[in-house]
Enzyme design. Structure first.
Site, mmCIF file in Angstrom:
data_model
loop_
_atom_site.group_PDB
_atom_site.id
_atom_site.type_symbol
_atom_site.label_atom_id
_atom_site.label_comp_id
_atom_site.label_asym_id
_atom_site.label_seq_id
_atom_site.Cartn_x
_atom_site.Cartn_y
_atom_site.Cartn_z
ATOM 1 N N CYS A 142 -27.031 16.486 -6.312
ATOM 2 C CA CYS A 142 -26.189 17.676 -6.175
ATOM 3 C C CYS A 142 -27.029 18.941 -5.960
ATOM 4 O O CYS A 142 -27.725 19.049 -4.966
ATOM 5 C CB CYS A 142 -25.249 17.796 -7.372
ATOM 6 S SG CYS A 142 -23.868 18.931 -7.066
ATOM 7 N N LYS A 163 -13.642 25.425 -3.695
ATOM 8 C CA LYS A 163 -14.454 24.407 -4.351
ATOM 9 C C LYS A 163 -14.112 23.014 -3.831
ATOM 10 O O LYS A 163 -12.936 22.663 -3.674
ATOM 11 C CB LYS A 163 -14.220 24.469 -5.863
ATOM 12 C CG LYS A 163 -15.067 23.507 -6.679
ATOM 13 C CD LYS A 163 -14.761 23.668 -8.167
ATOM 14 C CE LYS A 163 -15.602 22.744 -9.027
ATOM 15 N NZ LYS A 163 -15.280 22.883 -10.466
ATOM 16 N N SER A 192 -18.126 17.962 -7.008
ATOM 17 C CA SER A 192 -17.738 19.124 -7.804
ATOM 18 C C SER A 192 -18.739 20.233 -7.507
ATOM 19 O O SER A 192 -19.731 20.393 -8.212
ATOM 20 C CB SER A 192 -17.733 18.780 -9.303
ATOM 21 O OG SER A 192 -17.413 19.916 -10.080
ATOM 22 N N HIS A 235 -21.668 12.771 -7.048
ATOM 23 C CA HIS A 235 -22.018 12.401 -8.423
ATOM 24 C C HIS A 235 -21.566 10.975 -8.726
ATOM 25 O O HIS A 235 -20.614 10.748 -9.484
ATOM 26 C CB HIS A 235 -21.370 13.362 -9.414
ATOM 27 C CG HIS A 235 -21.983 14.721 -9.441
ATOM 28 N ND1 HIS A 235 -23.152 15.006 -10.111
ATOM 29 C CD2 HIS A 235 -21.582 15.879 -8.853
ATOM 30 C CE1 HIS A 235 -23.452 16.287 -9.958
ATOM 31 N NE2 HIS A 235 -22.527 16.834 -9.199
ATOM 32 N N GLU A 237 -22.977 9.104 -10.608
ATOM 33 C CA GLU A 237 -23.281 8.836 -12.014
ATOM 34 C C GLU A 237 -22.149 9.265 -12.949
ATOM 35 O O GLU A 237 -22.167 8.936 -14.149
ATOM 36 C CB GLU A 237 -24.576 9.550 -12.422
ATOM 37 C CG GLU A 237 -24.452 11.030 -12.772
ATOM 38 C CD GLU A 237 -24.369 11.955 -11.571
ATOM 39 O OE1 GLU A 237 -24.382 13.191 -11.765
ATOM 40 O OE2 GLU A 237 -24.300 11.454 -10.426
ATOM 41 N N ARG A 249 -11.149 22.098 -18.909
ATOM 42 C CA ARG A 249 -11.885 23.283 -19.377
ATOM 43 C C ARG A 249 -11.493 24.519 -18.580
ATOM 44 O O ARG A 249 -11.176 25.573 -19.154
ATOM 45 C CB ARG A 249 -13.381 23.030 -19.243
ATOM 46 C CG ARG A 249 -14.277 24.205 -19.665
ATOM 47 C CD ARG A 249 -15.655 24.035 -19.059
ATOM 48 N NE ARG A 249 -15.615 24.148 -17.600
ATOM 49 C CZ ARG A 249 -16.577 23.703 -16.788
ATOM 50 N NH1 ARG A 249 -17.636 23.092 -17.284
ATOM 51 N NH2 ARG A 249 -16.466 23.867 -15.473
#
Length: 307
Positions: A142, A163, A192, A235, A237, A249
């Site tokens: 990333c 985004k 992200s 990502h 992972e 959040r």
């Protein structure tokens, strides 16, 4: 084969519950085997979360992997206790005379800043330059990938109009490449990020090879032609609930955040997220470990002669 970790690392209990085999240093030292030495430069704020994600993938291998964690000495972590860093992490000065088979550089939540505005950028430059002579294979994730491509090849970074957030389809365009051996023609990867690099210039850099891409979102996995540098913007992972926690959040803080694309059944945040990328995460990390194992030098002190 187990993954060797530091004595007492808290996430070991969770790894054992998931039957990811681990071995502590006191036991590993008695084995007559040359493990792969992997250094993880963890730039993420919730370091234990990232430790668990990466160790899951590194531990699913027949190879013994000796992991060390690195943090930035020029940055004060606000989300990980200093005691954890002092016990389980090293600084650049503590590893600069060592050699490693591989190094992973994670993403970081600083992508809205220009590279030169990041407080630890000079130390990061020092580390990835050092890695060219002290690490055989480098794996950038990333923001780490964006920075490495900028530092090595002057590839610029741009802010997206909105985004890129969710799980997206990417095409395997180099199925014969060892890093994506076993990948489906189309695979899914969580994204992200608020930024992208200048994808158009990648085709003009002879040292680089694009392995996977999307017509809408550009490349995802890139490697150097000598296969010693691997870059991924997504990502693989991530856990099932990583994007959910980020969405909850931001929504809880009153931010106007979109529901992650193609993540919840029927786009409903009340539902359990779909875990659609796990197998490709294991494939990529296993392929990277295997290629590193097959090609690295037995005597790592000879790495400088390769540059």
């Amino acid at each position: 084969m187990p993954i060797k970790i530091i004595e007492g690392l808290p996430v070991r209990t969770k790894l054992q519950q998931e039957q990811v085999y681990t071995i502590e240093a006191s036991r590993a030292i008695s084995q007559d085997i040359r493990p792969l030495k992997i250094l993880i430069l963890n730039l993420m704020p919730l370091k234990e979360t990232t430790e668990l994600q990466l160790l899951r993938l590194l531990g699913n291998s027949p190879l013994q992997v000796d992991v060390e964690f690195l943090h930035m000495s020029t940055h004060k972590s606000r989300n990980t206790p200093t005691s954890h860093l002092q016990k389980f992490y090293k600084t650049y000065n503590e590893v600069k005379d060592d050699y490693f088979d591989g190094m992973i550089v994670t993403g970081a939540p600083v992508e809205k800043l220009n590279f030169e505005q990041v407080g630890y950028i000079d130390e990061l430059k020092t580390i990835i330059d050092w890695a060219q002579t002290h690490v055989f294979s480098r794996f950038y994730i990333c923001w780490g990938a964006q920075f490495a491509l900028n530092h090595y090849y002057n590839v610029e970074k741009y802010t997206l109009s909105e985004k890129l957030f969710g799980v997206f389809d990417y095409q395997n365009i180099k199925p014969e490449h060892p890093y994506i051996r076993g990948f489906d023609d189309i695979y899914q990867v969580p994204q992200s990020r608020h930024t992208k690099i200048n994808y158009e210039v990648l085709h003009d850099i002879p040292e680089l090879e694009i392995l996977t891409s999307s017509k809408e979102y550009g490349p995802d996995i890139i490697t150097s032609k000598n296969q010693r540098d691997l870059f991924i913007f997504g990502h693989l992972e991530y856990d099932r609930e990583t994007l959910k926690k980020e969405y909850d959040r931001d929504a809880g803080n009153g931010l106007d955040t979109a529901v992650p694309y193609n993540y919840y059944p029927e786009n409903n945040p009340a539902e359990n997220p779909k875990f659609q990328w796990r197998s490709h995460g294991h494939l990529l990390f296993n392929n990277w470990l295997n290629e590193t194992y097959q090609n690295t030098l037995y005597d790592l002190t000879k790495l400088q002669k390769l540059t």
